[in-house]
Design a protein around this motif. Structure first.
Motif, PDB file in Angstrom:
ATOM      1  N   ALA A  73      39.947   8.045  60.771  1.00  0.00           N
ATOM      2  CA  ALA A  73      39.260   7.722  61.983  1.00  0.00           C
ATOM      3  C   ALA A  73      40.061   6.136  62.391  1.00  0.00           C
ATOM      4  N   VAL A  74      40.020   5.324  61.282  1.00  0.00           N
ATOM      5  CA  VAL A  74      40.818   3.819  61.868  1.00  0.00           C
ATOM      6  C   VAL A  74      42.109   4.078  62.100  1.00  0.00           C
ATOM      7  N   VAL A  75      42.833   4.860  61.322  1.00  0.00           N
ATOM      8  CA  VAL A  75      44.143   4.901  61.708  1.00  0.00           C
ATOM      9  C   VAL A  75      44.481   5.612  63.169  1.00  0.00           C
ATOM     10  N   CYS A  76      43.854   6.717  63.330  1.00  0.00           N
ATOM     11  CA  CYS A  76      43.963   7.338  64.479  1.00  0.00           C
ATOM     12  C   CYS A  76      43.441   6.596  65.652  1.00  0.00           C
ATOM     13  N   CYS A  77      42.584   5.904  65.810  1.00  0.00           N
ATOM     14  CA  CYS A  77      41.975   5.084  66.791  1.00  0.00           C
ATOM     15  C   CYS A  77      42.983   3.850  66.990  1.00  0.00           C
ATOM     16  N   TYR A  78      43.595   3.207  65.859  1.00  0.00           N
ATOM     17  CA  TYR A  78      44.592   2.088  66.168  1.00  0.00           C
ATOM     18  C   TYR A  78      46.159   2.757  66.842  1.00  0.00           C
ATOM     19  N   THR A  79      46.338   4.009  66.395  1.00  0.00           N
ATOM     20  CA  THR A  79      47.714   4.548  66.746  1.00  0.00           C
ATOM     21  C   THR A  79      47.492   5.009  68.433  1.00  0.00           C
ATOM     22  N   GLY A  80      46.206   5.384  68.448  1.00  0.00           N
ATOM     23  CA  GLY A  80      45.807   5.779  70.041  1.00  0.00           C
ATOM     24  C   GLY A  80      46.071   4.342  70.849  1.00  0.00           C
ATOM     25  N   LYS A  81      45.558   3.484  70.500  1.00  0.00           N
ATOM     26  CA  LYS A  81      45.723   2.165  70.991  1.00  0.00           C
ATOM     27  C   LYS A  81      47.193   1.605  71.288  1.00  0.00           C
ATOM     28  N   ILE A  82      47.991   1.743  70.337  1.00  0.00           N
ATOM     29  CA  ILE A  82      49.363   1.481  70.282  1.00  0.00           C
ATOM     30  C   ILE A  82      50.221   2.378  71.098  1.00  0.00           C
ATOM     31  N   LEU A  83      49.748   3.654  71.297  1.00  0.00           N
ATOM     32  CA  LEU A  83      50.284   4.682  71.912  1.00  0.00           C
ATOM     33  C   LEU A  83      50.329   4.097  73.500  1.00  0.00           C
ATOM     34  N   ILE A  84      49.090   4.015  73.794  1.00  0.00           N
ATOM     35  CA  ILE A  84      48.863   3.533  75.103  1.00  0.00           C
ATOM     36  C   ILE A  84      49.735   2.160  75.581  1.00  0.00           C
ATOM     37  N   ALA A  85      49.740   1.188  74.439  1.00  0.00           N
ATOM     38  CA  ALA A  85      50.491   0.049  74.740  1.00  0.00           C
ATOM     39  C   ALA A  85      51.861   0.254  75.067  1.00  0.00           C
ATOM     40  N   CYS A  86      52.520   1.270  74.620  1.00  0.00           N
ATOM     41  CA  CYS A  86      53.957   1.616  75.092  1.00  0.00           C
ATOM     42  C   CYS A  86      54.117   2.253  76.244  1.00  0.00           C
ATOM     43  N   LEU A  87      53.062   2.412  76.863  1.00  0.00           N
ATOM     44  CA  LEU A  87      52.968   2.891  78.384  1.00  0.00           C
ATOM     45  C   LEU A  87      53.282   1.493  79.381  1.00  0.00           C
ATOM     46  N   TYR A  88      53.154   0.392  78.705  1.00  0.00           N
ATOM     47  CA  TYR A  88      53.217  -0.796  79.607  1.00  0.00           C
ATOM     48  C   TYR A  88      54.191  -1.778  79.434  1.00  0.00           C
ATOM     49  N   GLU A  89      54.679  -2.375  80.411  1.00  0.00           N
ATOM     50  CA  GLU A  89      55.655  -3.715  80.145  1.00  0.00           C
ATOM     51  C   GLU A  89      55.308  -4.671  81.191  1.00  0.00           C
ATOM     52  N   GLU A  90      55.795  -5.786  80.796  1.00  0.00           N
ATOM     53  CA  GLU A  90      55.332  -7.106  81.517  1.00  0.00           C
ATOM     54  C   GLU A  90      56.314  -7.203  82.744  1.00  0.00           C
ATOM     55  N   ASN A  91      55.821  -7.599  84.102  1.00  0.00           N
ATOM     56  CA  ASN A  91      56.620  -7.714  85.147  1.00  0.00           C
ATOM     57  C   ASN A  91      57.143  -9.063  85.261  1.00  0.00           C
ATOM     58  N   GLU A  92      57.533  -9.760  86.333  1.00  0.00           N
ATOM     59  CA  GLU A  92      58.056 -10.805  86.361  1.00  0.00           C
ATOM     60  C   GLU A  92      57.096 -12.130  86.433  1.00  0.00           C
ATOM     61  N   ASP A  93      55.655 -11.360  86.434  1.00  0.00           N
ATOM     62  CA  ASP A  93      54.793 -12.504  86.472  1.00  0.00           C
ATOM     63  C   ASP A  93      54.287 -12.944  85.116  1.00  0.00           C
ATOM     64  N   GLY A  94      54.670 -11.957  84.344  1.00  0.00           N
ATOM     65  CA  GLY A  94      53.925 -11.796  82.820  1.00  0.00           C
ATOM     66  C   GLY A  94      52.958 -10.851  82.718  1.00  0.00           C
ATOM     67  N   GLN A  95      52.480 -10.171  83.701  1.00  0.00           N
ATOM     68  CA  GLN A  95      51.529  -9.130  83.674  1.00  0.00           C
ATOM     69  C   GLN A  95      51.810  -7.700  83.400  1.00  0.00           C
ATOM     70  N   LEU A  96      50.921  -7.104  82.657  1.00  0.00           N
ATOM     71  CA  LEU A  96      51.257  -5.660  82.389  1.00  0.00           C
ATOM     72  C   LEU A  96      50.992  -4.736  83.539  1.00  0.00           C
ATOM     73  N   VAL A  97      52.063  -3.894  83.427  1.00  0.00           N
ATOM     74  CA  VAL A  97      52.381  -3.001  84.568  1.00  0.00           C
ATOM     75  C   VAL A  97      52.508  -1.532  83.839  1.00  0.00           C
ATOM     76  N   ARG A  98      51.891  -0.528  84.205  1.00  0.00           N
ATOM     77  CA  ARG A  98      52.156   0.882  83.705  1.00  0.00           C
ATOM     78  C   ARG A  98      53.439   1.125  84.209  1.00  0.00           C
ATOM     79  N   VAL A  99      54.492   1.551  83.355  1.00  0.00           N
ATOM     80  CA  VAL A  99      55.790   1.979  83.906  1.00  0.00           C
ATOM     81  C   VAL A  99      56.104   3.535  83.186  1.00  0.00           C
ATOM     82  N   ARG A 100      55.311   3.982  82.449  1.00  0.00           N
ATOM     83  CA  ARG A 100      55.414   5.506  81.815  1.00  0.00           C
ATOM     84  C   ARG A 100      54.211   6.285  81.882  1.00  0.00           C
ATOM     85  N   ASP A 101      54.258   7.524  82.198  1.00  0.00           N
ATOM     86  CA  ASP A 101      53.276   8.505  82.278  1.00  0.00           C
ATOM     87  C   ASP A 101      52.659   9.182  81.100  1.00  0.00           C
ATOM     88  N   SER A 102      53.812   9.426  80.152  1.00  0.00           N
ATOM     89  CA  SER A 102      53.112  10.213  79.138  1.00  0.00           C
ATOM     90  C   SER A 102      54.072  10.120  77.831  1.00  0.00           C
TER      91      SER A 102
END
Length: 530
Positions: A161-190
């Protein structure tokens, strides 16, 4: 005269300064040219500056439009999907909380229009979807995992449960990248987009193919398990009838053939809430019966040592019961407040951990070494039939969800991938499914039936699937993608967690797969009953 002299001197000085400036610019441009860069001309620089200003103004205008739409959302928000934003606006939102960008190749105009009436879900609704995925019918195999793992099996329920919760969060983190202002923007969908980004630029489509294969295997195996458990439950509910488990599986498949005609899941989704409620009621009934026999609980049977040959199968069963990573990117992208995703993952997995641990322990204490692969088979015949009929109904109504998802992946990969498709489109110009496309869907239903007939061992199939694709999609790939895409931003403890999860997940996956295959071979060799 003095004025004329001063003007000539100032002109000469300005001309000299201009000459020096031009020479220095020429030297700098030459140096950049040697390094492989090209300096911009004054006109190009002005054009870039104008584009930046226009881009900034455009984004600010969109933000003002979004704020205005939010203000009037109470009156007309229902027609604007609840948030008043369209699907392609997330590239221009500085807070990165918008819906995912359009993935269409034609500019996304049609997708944006389609996104206007796309409803958003709350954190509670998202949590309900995750709960449905990780609290489904496959918890019926967890007491069997305790049979071969003892207290270590209980620990693994918590650890998974702990590991799957953690990997779910880091998987969503891979959907985002920082823009020129240093803020996260969703650049991937799946999940596929993340995999392709990790394999780019050398193999830009390899990662997506790997994830698609894993998804198809897991979804089809889930369908097979639903047919297996339906035949198993019906056979054990009516043992006096001259109908074998395989015959019950064929009957169940006949009831599932209409799934081939599905165009969407609207009709099926109406029953999902009732199915989930029925499943919780069944769990409560099983636990209530176990509590009524609390005086006879066999605490001495819960061991600290493990069955080395059987325990890896238990690992696969536990992991498979927590798989939800496949649809998490889509779920997070459709949340009204994606910032609440982490909180939602925390309480859903905490609740799942507590409920699964209690259910598995209480059921095992009641039947101890007589615990069967599907725990409801241990119930007295007087109530077994009623409980199993509810479970069969839930299994049959749950089958269309993974079946439809598998069909979509197959159709997009082999029939609807533009010029890269292996086969012609299975849909006609009017959007109707062609006859041969319908035949392929029916063939997939029949394939799940054949697998359920010839491999009717629920726990072994569940352990095999969990070890083969569950560990890969839940443990290995998320940690690997997180390291690849966000390596420079990770802290040392995050790198340690990712590497540890990858190594442990790989060992568990390989050992579980080997022992599950050995168990299936042994079941056939010695004709072990289902």
């Amino acid at each position: 005269m003095a004025t004329l002299i001063r003007s000539k001197i100032s002109n000469k000085l300005s001309n000299a300064a201009t000459t020096v400036t031009n020479k220095s610019q020429a030297k700098v441009s030459g140096m950049f040219a040697k390094l492989g860069f090209q300096a911009a001309t004054d006109e190009e620089g002005l054009g870039f500056a104008a584009c930046d200003d226009l881009d900034y103004d455009h984004r600010q205008g969109l933000q003002m439009d979004i704020l205005k739409n939010d203000e009037i959302g109470g009156e007309g928000g229902g027609e604007m999907g609840g948030e008043g934003t369209v699907e392609g606006d997330s590239h221009y939102q500085r807070d990165g909380t918008g819906p995912p960008p359009s993935a269409s190749k034609d500019g996304g105009f049609c997708s944006e229009l389609g996104g206007l009436d796309k409803p958003k879900i709350t954190a509670w609704e998202a949590g309900w979807n995750v709960t449905n995925a990780i609290q489904g019918m496959f918890v019926l195999g967890l007491p069997y995992a305790i049979l071969h793992g003892g207290y270590l099996g209980l620990f693994l329920i918590i650890f998974a449960a702990v590991v799957c919760c953690y990997t779910g969060k880091i998987l969503i983190a891979c959907l985002y990248e920082e823009n020129e202002d240093g803020q996260l923007v969703r650049v991937r969908d799946s999940y596929v987009d993340i995999a392709n980004a990790c394999c780019a630029p050398r193999f830009p489509a390899l990662g997506g193919h790997v994830v698609n294969v894993a998804q198809i295997i897991e979804l089809v195996m889930t369908c097979i398990l639903y047919v297996v458990v339906s035949g198993n439950l019906m056979y054990n509910s009516f043992p006096t009838l001259p109908v074998s488990q395989r015959s019950w599986a064929i009957i169940a498949t006949a009831a599932l053939l209409p799934c081939a005609f599905l165009k969407n899941l609207k009709a099926v989704s109406k029953f999902s809430l009732l199915c989930t409620i029925a499943h919780f009621i069944i769990n409560i009934l099983v636990i209530a019966y176990c509590l009524s026999r609390a005086r006879d609980w066999a605490w001495d049977k819960v061991k600290f040592y493990i069955d080395v040959k059987k325990f890896p199968i238990s690992i696969g069963i536990i992991v498979f019961s927590y798989t939800s990573q496949i649809f998490l990117p889509s779920l997070e992208g459709n949340m009204q407040k994606p910032s609440e995703f982490h909180c939602m993952m925390n309480w859903t997995h905490i609740a799942a951990c507590i409920l699964k641990g209690l259910f598995a322990l209480v059921a095992y204490l009641t039947w101890a070494d007589e615990t069967k692969e599907v725990i409801t088979d241990n119930l007295p015949s007087s109530i077994r039939a009623v409980v199993n009929l509810f479970l069969v109904s839930k299994a049959l109504l749950s089958y269309p969800l993974p079946f439809f998802a598998a069909v979509e992946v197959l159709e997009k990969t082999f029939f609807q991938d533009g010029g890269r498709a292996f086969f012609p489109d299975c849909y006609g110009g009017d959007g109707r499914l062609k006859s041969w496309g319908l035949s392929l869907r029916c063939a997939l239903v029949v394939f799940t039936m054949l697998m359920a007939i010839y491999v009717p061992h629920f726990a072994l199939l569940m352990g095999l699937t969990g070890s083969l694709t569950g560990a890969g999609l839940c443990f290995l790939l998320p940690s690997l993608f997180h390291l690849k895409l966000l390596w420079r931003k990770l802290l040392w403890h995050q790198v340690f967690f990712d590497v540890a999860i990858f190594v442990i997940g790989g060992i568990c996956s390989i050992s579980g797969f080997i022992h599950s295959v050995e168990g299936l071979i042994e079941a056939y060799k010695y004709n072990i009953p289902d």
